[in-house]
Design an enzyme around this catalytic site. Structure first.
Site, PDB file in Angstrom:
ATOM      1  N   ASP A   1      10.746  18.772  18.110  1.00  0.00           N
ATOM      2  CA  ASP A   1       9.929  19.153  19.251  1.00  0.00           C
ATOM      3  C   ASP A   1       8.730  20.006  18.828  1.00  0.00           C
ATOM      4  OD1 ASP A   1       9.696  19.533  22.283  1.00  0.00           O
ATOM      5  OD2 ASP A   1       9.803  21.609  21.593  1.00  0.00           O
TER       6      ASP A   1
ATOM      7  N   GLU B   1       7.074  15.346  17.467  1.00  0.00           N
ATOM      8  CA  GLU B   1       6.135  15.581  18.557  1.00  0.00           C
ATOM      9  C   GLU B   1       5.086  16.519  17.977  1.00  0.00           C
ATOM     10  OE1 GLU B   1       5.874  17.165  23.155  1.00  0.00           O
ATOM     11  OE2 GLU B   1       7.191  18.185  21.758  1.00  0.00           O
TER      12      GLU B   1
END
Length: 561
Positions: A251, A283
């Site tokens: 993330d 990400e």
């Protein structure tokens, strides 16, 4: 030194804690006297003691504070409670020979374990996904966080599975069941920050954090320091080795801001797990193709694809959609041909056209893009049905790796809202912060209107987010099944090193894109999300078509051998 308990044999366990700010730490095992731990010069405290699986333990760092093991595998009483000793290798795996599936075969569905009923509930969900043709699930974070419900991005004990989802063995049973059905299991992990409640690291290891660098969620982690670096790399290895997961999605790595750490983590994982298909996905708002070179990360979530499609499907222009309102058709063409839309413009991104199409994970919806809306609406409530079907066909038949969000395959109208389980002042801050966040949007500029935004801490907000099939669920399932079957038959076998051949604008909202595939075949996809008709090319054999070719809401997929 290794984080977490280590089983030494003969019912003896070595416990360790990095607490450089402290001169003394004691190990407390429930029902026994505290045991002073030995301090080394580099701030590690260790102690050996007789202990068994199921024993509860914690660390006493001062007279008024005892804390969980930050590398605890399980908790009793939540993140403020006791850590539970768990033997990481006691589970008896049924699918011993599973080595994973190639990345080119990935058709992923993102799921939230909590709204599906915990690990056992997700396991019950798997057969229908396998029947649909999905080949992987991606679990939103399962690391322990405060309270019983939340998205998981406020985790504070990254090694411990969240107590309300189930035990470590329950998660392993879920993975075992998935592998039995031919499904890969990926996990979203958060290494850029800790949540606001239950993180005690700062009380005894302030240097775990970089005091000179912040993220939108708090102090940045100091991954340049060896104990911190090992904490996160060993955590990644734990999920892949102890739980036999098939991959991780990291993330918001732009908030870590340390490419050397990211590269070292990927390289160590690759070296530690030869012979297995292990997939690592980022990400990364920086749109950095350097992290996607061979030997590092398989792919990046491609927010650009979602953002431009959302503008074309809904006409929305506020928030982060604002950057995609100007010339969205041209932006879609670039995205299909080259991957990233932002490739250096406005200081974000670098050229990506040289990358294979499979370096990008694309989606129409995910937890962020639905849940970060004030009312959590799905696209099925926002877009024209025919155009949404055309965009879905594009997602599932283009060479970029497709990701679905739980419930969209059954036409779910259920919202997915932002939910937490905080209390007192923190609950008030989260509630009011959430409402203030939307004050800049026209629909919520009136303070009275903002009161209608659901309270994240309300149990009903969580209950409402359980995905329920829509009234036309069977029709949507048949549609997804047909498209995924075509992907399995015609796209997957040719995906290796597939690259864009360019894309062109056919009219407002209408694009045709071409790719050259592994066997030399050319894939030609045309879509019209505009309001007027255009001419679609007719080269190659038609694999799939929606609507009358070239008319609004139409789509064609053609293959030229």
């Amino acid at each position: 030194m290794q984080w977490g308990p280590q089983f030494l044999g003969g019912d003896r366990v070595r416990f360790a804690l990095w607490a450089p700010d402290k001169d003394s730490v004691a190990l407390e095992i429930d029902g026994r006297d505290a045991l002073p731990m030995q301090r080394s010069a580099d701030g590690w405290f260790t102690a050996e003691a007789p202990a068994r699986t199921g024993d509860r333990y914690r660390f006493r760092i001062s007279d008024d504070l005892a804390v969980a093991d930050p590398a605890s595998r399980a908790q009793s009483g939540g993140v403020h409670g006791w850590s539970v000793l768990s033997d990481p290798f006691a589970y008896e795996w049924r699918m011993q020979e599973w080595s994973g599936r190639p990345w080119t075969e990935a058709v992923i569905q993102e799921v939230h374990p909590g709204v599906l009923g915990g690990f056992s509930g997700v396991a019950e969900h798997l057969p229908q996904l396998a029947q649909l043709g999905v080949t992987a699930i991606e679990l939103m974070p399962v690391a322990a966080f405060a309270g019983t419900r939340g998205w998981g991005y406020d985790g504070v004990l990254p090694y411990a599975v969240h107590e309300s989802y189930g035990s470590p063995d329950d998660l392993k049973a879920l993975v075992d069941r998935a592998h039995d059905l031919g499904l890969m299991v990926f996990l979203d992990v958060v290494y850029n920050h800790f949540g606001p409640e239950g993180n005690y690291l700062g009380a005894y290891a302030s240097s775990f954090f970089d005091q000179h660098s912040d993220t939108p969620w708090g102090s940045a982690v100091a991954v340049s320091r060896e104990p911190v670096k090992r904490f996160f790399i060993d955590n990644a290895r734990m999920w892949l080795q102890e739980y036999r997961l098939d991959g991780l999605r990291f993330d918001a790595v732009h908030a870590i801001a340390d490419d050397a750490f990211l590269d070292a983590m990927a390289q160590e994982i690759r070296e530690a797990l030869p012979g297995r298909h292990v997939h690592l996905v980022l990400e990364n708002e920086h749109n950095d193709p350097e992290r996607l070179r061979p030997g590092l990360y398989d792919a990046q979530w491609n927010d650009d694809f979602h953002n431009v499609l959302h503008v074309l499907l809904t006409g929305e222009s506020e928030g982060y959609y604002e950057a995609f309102v100007e010339n969205p058709t041209e932006k879609l063409a670039r995205c299909l041909s080259e991957g990233f839309i932002h490739q250096g413009e406005e200081g974000r991104g670098k050229p990506s056209g040289h990358l294979p199409a499979t370096r990008f994970v694309s989606f129409l919806q995910n937890h962020d893009q639905v849940g970060n809306r004030a009312l959590g609406e799905r696209l099925i409530r926002l877009a024209d049905r025919d155009k949404l079907r055309a965009a879905t066909a594009l997602l599932l038949l283009m060479p970029q790796i497709p990701l679905l969000f739980m419930g969209e395959e059954s036409g779910s109208r259920s919202p997915f809202l932002f939910f937490t389980d905080f209390h007192d002042e923190l609950a008030d801050a989260v509630r009011e912060g959430r409402r203030k966040e939307f004050a800049k949007f026209a629909a919520f500029s009136d303070p009275e209107t903002r009161k209608g935004i659901p309270d994240p801490n309300d149990q009903e907000t969580f209950d409402t987010s359980v995905p329920r099939p829509g009234p036309d669920a069977e029709e949507w399932r048949a549609f997804y099944s047909q498209l995924i079957a075509l992907r399995h038959q015609h796209i997957m076998p040719r995906l290796e090193e597939t690259r864009g051949m360019g894309a062109e604008v056919l009219g407002t909202g209408a694009v045709v894109a071409r790719w050259v595939m592994h066997d030399g075949a050319r894939l030609i996809l045309a879509i019209n999300l505009g309001e007027t008709g255009v001419s679609f090319p007719e080269e190659g054999e038609c694999l799939f078509a929606l609507g009358e070719a070239g008319e609004p809401g139409s789509f064609t997929a053609r293959l030229s051998l």
